[in-house]
Design an enzyme around this catalytic site. Sequence first.
Site, PDB file in Angstrom:
ATOM      1  N   HIS A  62       0.817  -1.242   0.098  1.00 17.28           N
ATOM      2  CA  HIS A  62      -0.162  -0.038   0.021  1.00 17.28           C
ATOM      3  C   HIS A  62       0.919   1.273   0.055  1.00 17.28           C
ATOM      4  O   HIS A  62       0.363   2.268  -0.723  1.00 17.28           O
ATOM      5  CB  HIS A  62      -0.996   0.094   1.046  1.00 17.28           C
ATOM      6  CG  HIS A  62      -2.032  -1.106   1.074  1.00 17.28           C
ATOM      7  ND1 HIS A  62      -2.330  -2.156   1.973  1.00 17.28           N
ATOM      8  CD2 HIS A  62      -2.990  -1.341   0.016  1.00 17.28           C
ATOM      9  CE1 HIS A  62      -3.227  -2.964   1.452  1.00 17.28           C
ATOM     10  NE2 HIS A  62      -3.497  -2.521   0.349  1.00 17.28           N
ATOM     11  N   GLU A 106     -15.396  -0.012  -5.393  1.00 11.98           N
ATOM     12  CA  GLU A 106     -14.951  -1.424  -5.363  1.00 11.98           C
ATOM     13  C   GLU A 106     -16.068  -2.009  -5.773  1.00 11.98           C
ATOM     14  O   GLU A 106     -17.078  -1.925  -5.392  1.00 11.98           O
ATOM     15  CB  GLU A 106     -14.658  -1.599  -3.855  1.00 11.98           C
ATOM     16  CG  GLU A 106     -14.412  -3.148  -3.521  1.00 11.98           C
ATOM     17  CD  GLU A 106     -13.542  -3.940  -4.154  1.00 11.98           C
ATOM     18  OE1 GLU A 106     -12.428  -3.628  -4.133  1.00 11.98           O
ATOM     19  OE2 GLU A 106     -13.924  -4.956  -4.554  1.00 11.98           O
ATOM     20  N   ASP A 156      -5.994  -0.145  -7.546  1.00  6.90           N
ATOM     21  CA  ASP A 156      -5.581  -1.301  -6.795  1.00  6.90           C
ATOM     22  C   ASP A 156      -6.424  -2.457  -7.122  1.00  6.90           C
ATOM     23  O   ASP A 156      -7.309  -3.007  -6.233  1.00  6.90           O
ATOM     24  CB  ASP A 156      -5.996  -0.984  -5.350  1.00  6.90           C
ATOM     25  CG  ASP A 156      -5.424  -1.692  -4.244  1.00  6.90           C
ATOM     26  OD1 ASP A 156      -4.697  -2.683  -4.725  1.00  6.90           O
ATOM     27  OD2 ASP A 156      -5.699  -1.656  -3.166  1.00  6.90           O
ATOM     28  N   SER A 158      -7.319  -6.793  -8.864  1.00  8.84           N
ATOM     29  CA  SER A 158      -6.635  -7.909  -8.726  1.00  8.84           C
ATOM     30  C   SER A 158      -5.592  -8.395  -9.760  1.00  8.84           C
ATOM     31  O   SER A 158      -5.545  -7.446 -10.757  1.00  8.84           O
ATOM     32  CB  SER A 158      -7.765  -8.988  -8.652  1.00  8.84           C
ATOM     33  OG  SER A 158      -8.790  -8.560  -7.663  1.00  8.84           O
TER      34      SER A 158
HETATM   35  N1  SPD Z   1      -1.270 -11.012  -6.697  1.00  6.68           N
HETATM   36  C1  SPD Z   1      -1.931 -10.173  -5.970  1.00  6.68           C
HETATM   37  C2  SPD Z   1      -2.258  -8.869  -6.602  1.00  6.68           C
HETATM   38  C3  SPD Z   1      -3.095  -8.094  -5.896  1.00  6.68           C
HETATM   39  C4  SPD Z   1      -3.097  -6.555  -6.133  1.00  6.68           C
HETATM   40  N2  SPD Z   1      -4.174  -6.141  -5.091  1.00  6.68           N
HETATM   41  C5  SPD Z   1      -4.139  -6.242  -3.802  1.00  6.68           C
HETATM   42  C6  SPD Z   1      -5.230  -5.558  -3.100  1.00  6.68           C
HETATM   43  C7  SPD Z   1      -4.501  -4.967  -1.834  1.00  6.68           C
HETATM   44  N3  SPD Z   1      -5.311  -3.964  -1.263  1.00  6.68           N
END
Ligand code: SPD
Length: 278
Positions: A62, A106, A156, A158
């Site tokens: 973060h 989100e 942020d 996935s």
């Molecule tokens: N491989 C995991 C990548 C995840 C990125 N996002 C994570 C969210 C944390 N706030």
Amino acid sequence: MPSWYEEDQKSRTRFSLVAKQPLASAQSPYQKIDLFESEQFGVVLMLDGLFQTSEKDEHFYHEMLIHPAMTSAPSIKRVLVIGGGDGGSIREVLRYKDVEHVTMCEIDGLVIDLCKQHLASFNVPWTDKRLDLRVGDGIAFMKEHKGPLFDVIIVDGSDPVGPAEGLIAESFYAACKKCLSPEGALVVQSESPIVMRDDLVRIVNNMRTVFPRVAPYLGPVPIYPSGSWSYTLASDKLDPRVPKPERLAQIEPTAKYYNRDIHVAAFALPSDLKRDLG
Ligand code: SPD
């Protein structure tokens, strides 16, 4: 018998954490959500079998996703965070007194609810009056946004598989640019520079079709594949390697990983990565 939570990394490597106890397991309309207390990293969030964040290592991710853009952008009054349901990103954004308004979009409200319950140690200021929290699709939000422009946009997200693949498309970056102020900055998490280099190169190249200045940078995240992670900061004219002293002064005294030396060093890239990025 110890219970292990395992991430299958593109069927090439597996990384497991041993659990003290499971905390929650749920299927939302979007993904499988697991939270458990691990022996080594405290409470861990896993989405669709991929480790997302943990109490003991979240600061690496973060702080490095947020602070290089927030200390170097000319203005940080209006900030948008796409994703980031655990709240770690908005917590870091809201540390700056110059921030007047943060929108967080989100897609999965259940992630937010379960993280509020089980990752309370993240100390996210969910009730901060500057926060406008939306539960919805970030890609649709970007395409439909007609309101005031943002100074900083943070993605942020996935890993880019399934629906999250849209978060690394040229069309998404073009939509981000339309919502950015002329001197604004976009920063995204851009996967492992070691074991997901194809993804990083694709992200950088897609960003380059939209932004003249695209600067990848690196940092450690122990529970992510290879432990080495990348972020990419894009803008029309910003030099992101020059943090502003008055912003650093608000962050350095309490940050665990980030500081001005780390900021500058993070933009130094390994030779083979420089070649791969062209
Ligand atoms: N491989 C995991 C990548 C995840 C990125 N996002 C994570 C969210 C944390 N706030």
